[in-house]
Write an enzyme that holds these catalytic residues in place. Structure first.
Site, PDB file in Angstrom:
ATOM      1  N   GLY A 164       0.780  -1.238   0.000  1.00 28.68           N
ATOM      2  CA  GLY A 164       0.000   0.000   0.000  1.00 28.68           C
ATOM      3  C   GLY A 164       0.807   1.280   0.000  1.00 28.68           C
ATOM      4  O   GLY A 164       0.243   2.373  -0.007  1.00 28.68           O
ATOM      5  N   GLY A 182       3.031   2.256  -2.324  1.00 29.32           N
ATOM      6  CA  GLY A 182       3.459   2.739  -3.639  1.00 29.32           C
ATOM      7  C   GLY A 182       4.828   2.250  -4.080  1.00 29.32           C
ATOM      8  O   GLY A 182       5.525   2.951  -4.821  1.00 29.32           O
ATOM      9  N   SER A 235       5.566  -0.177  -6.166  1.00 24.95           N
ATOM     10  CA  SER A 235       5.639  -0.432  -7.613  1.00 24.95           C
ATOM     11  C   SER A 235       5.921   0.869  -8.361  1.00 24.95           C
ATOM     12  O   SER A 235       6.740   0.905  -9.287  1.00 24.95           O
ATOM     13  CB  SER A 235       4.334  -1.021  -8.132  1.00 24.95           C
ATOM     14  N   ALA A 236       5.240   1.932  -7.953  1.00 26.00           N
ATOM     15  CA  ALA A 236       5.473   3.237  -8.586  1.00 26.00           C
ATOM     16  C   ALA A 236       6.895   3.698  -8.311  1.00 26.00           C
ATOM     17  O   ALA A 236       7.585   4.211  -9.202  1.00 26.00           O
ATOM     18  CB  ALA A 236       4.471   4.255  -8.049  1.00 26.00           C
ATOM     19  N   ALA A 237       7.356   3.506  -7.080  1.00 27.86           N
ATOM     20  CA  ALA A 237       8.705   3.954  -6.715  1.00 27.86           C
ATOM     21  C   ALA A 237       9.768   3.168  -7.490  1.00 27.86           C
ATOM     22  O   ALA A 237      10.764   3.740  -7.942  1.00 27.86           O
ATOM     23  CB  ALA A 237       8.914   3.813  -5.205  1.00 27.86           C
ATOM     24  N   ASP A 267       0.631   7.977  -7.313  1.00 30.75           N
ATOM     25  CA  ASP A 267       1.804   7.367  -6.665  1.00 30.75           C
ATOM     26  C   ASP A 267       3.075   7.608  -7.484  1.00 30.75           C
ATOM     27  O   ASP A 267       4.155   7.822  -6.924  1.00 30.75           O
ATOM     28  CB  ASP A 267       1.566   5.862  -6.420  1.00 30.75           C
TER      29      ASP A 267
END
Ligand code: PMV
Length: 316
Positions: free
Chosen positions: A106, A108, A110-112, A153
């Site tokens: 939760g 983020g 994957s975005a990071a 994100d």
């Protein structure tokens, strides 16, 4: 070529989840924990991935294979590499190592990972993108993998700080946020955000006018929250969190676990509390002051939540 390193922060949604998918604004804040990516160029053209948190050890990536043929957790990396190759032409292979400071869902990651990997690829190839271009580039990978998502994100990972954000980056405005003490209580349940977003989509198709009314009210909360944040009005920020939570409950994305943690935080004296993210799992957030922090944390733990220590408004 030398090994390069790049990093990007994770995020917490403060206000406006779900409504942001429908063209409304939200407020997202970057946290002090994120992801690091190390790139080591290879002599051959192969790509290997080692990701402690995702369970990949020297996992071989063939960029000719479609993104969706890879395990979900590797798809962001594959998509980013394919897009980079297409846009900038990279020939050399890499050993990619990712390290995440957060294990829980939760925040983020994957975005990071997508943003940190792109930054590392830019560095190693001597290419440049502005922050807006970096956002667009990474948002494309996110849509390729998930089909849905506002990109909030990706924006937090790209720009850091606290942002007023509108769907797909139509607005990305840094806010002058005060020092906010946010307690994070994790339910221990992993939320499947894309499927929750699709569920809300079904409700929107069935009860359009009703859903629009809820999104309008969430938008109003976000606009008021922006002002309250810029004025450092903690009491009002807390009240707005409670209002936002009520609207998310009406939308059907809260859960018994989240409600229990939120209730405990409020009873223990938090200014306000709400779920953060897609809902039905992951975590809730509570706004506190120093004097009440411990009491609120204990209360959340006493009803089964796990406290995750993060600082918000992390500037890059
Ligand atoms: O569950 P998360 O952290 O991926 O957040 C989802 C937030 C939504 O507004 C529901 C979706 C989105 O992409 O904005």
């Amino acid at each position: 070529m030398e090994k390069v390193r790049a990093q990007a922060p994770g995020k917490i949604m403060l206000f406006g989840e779900h409504a942001v998918i429908y063209g409304r604004p939200c407020i997202v804040t970057a946290i002090d924990k994120g992801v690091q990516v190390f790139l080591k160029p290879r002599k051959d053209e192969n790509v290997s991935l080692t990701a402690d948190a995702l369970g990949f050890d020297n996992f071989s990536i063939n960029l000719a294979k479609p993104v969706k043929s890879y395990p979900k957790t590797a798809q962001f990396i594959v998509s980013t590499l394919q897009n980079f190759k297409e846009e900038f032409g990279i020939r050399a292979g890499f050993d990619i190592i990712t390290k995440s400071a957060i294990k829980e869902s939760g925040f983020g990651t994957s975005a990071a990972v997508t943003v940190a990997l792109t930054k590392a690829l830019l560095r190693t190839s001597g290419k440049k993108l502005s922050k807006n271009e970096l956002f667009r580039f990474c948002y494309r990978a996110m849509l390729e993998v998930q089909d849905v998502g506002s990109g909030f994100d990706i924006a937090a990972a790209t720009f850091g700080g606290t942002l007023y954000f509108v769907t797909a980056g139509r607005a990305i405005t840094p806010l002058d946020a005060p020092y906010l003490q946010i307690v994070v209580g994790h339910t221990g349940i992993k939320a499947d955000s894309p499927s929750i977003v699709k569920d809300v989509g079904k409700v929107v198709r069935k009860r359009g006018a009703w859903a629009k009314e809820i999104f309008d009210q969430i938008e109003e909360v976000v606009r008021e929250a922006r002002v309250a944040i810029e004025n450092n009005n903690l009491k009002q920020i807390g009240e707005l969190m409670n209002r936002n939570q009520k609207l998310l409950e009406e939308l059907g994305v809260s859960s018994a676990e989240l409600n229990r943690l939120i209730g405990a935080a409020r009873d223990a004296g938090a200014y306000g509390a709400k779920l953060s993210g897609a809902g039905r799992g992951d975590f809730m957030i509570a706004l506190v002051d120093e004097g009440r922090r411990e009491r609120v944390e204990d209360a959340i733990e006493s009803v089964g939540g796990r406290i995750i220590n993060v600082e918000v408004n992390k500037k890059l």
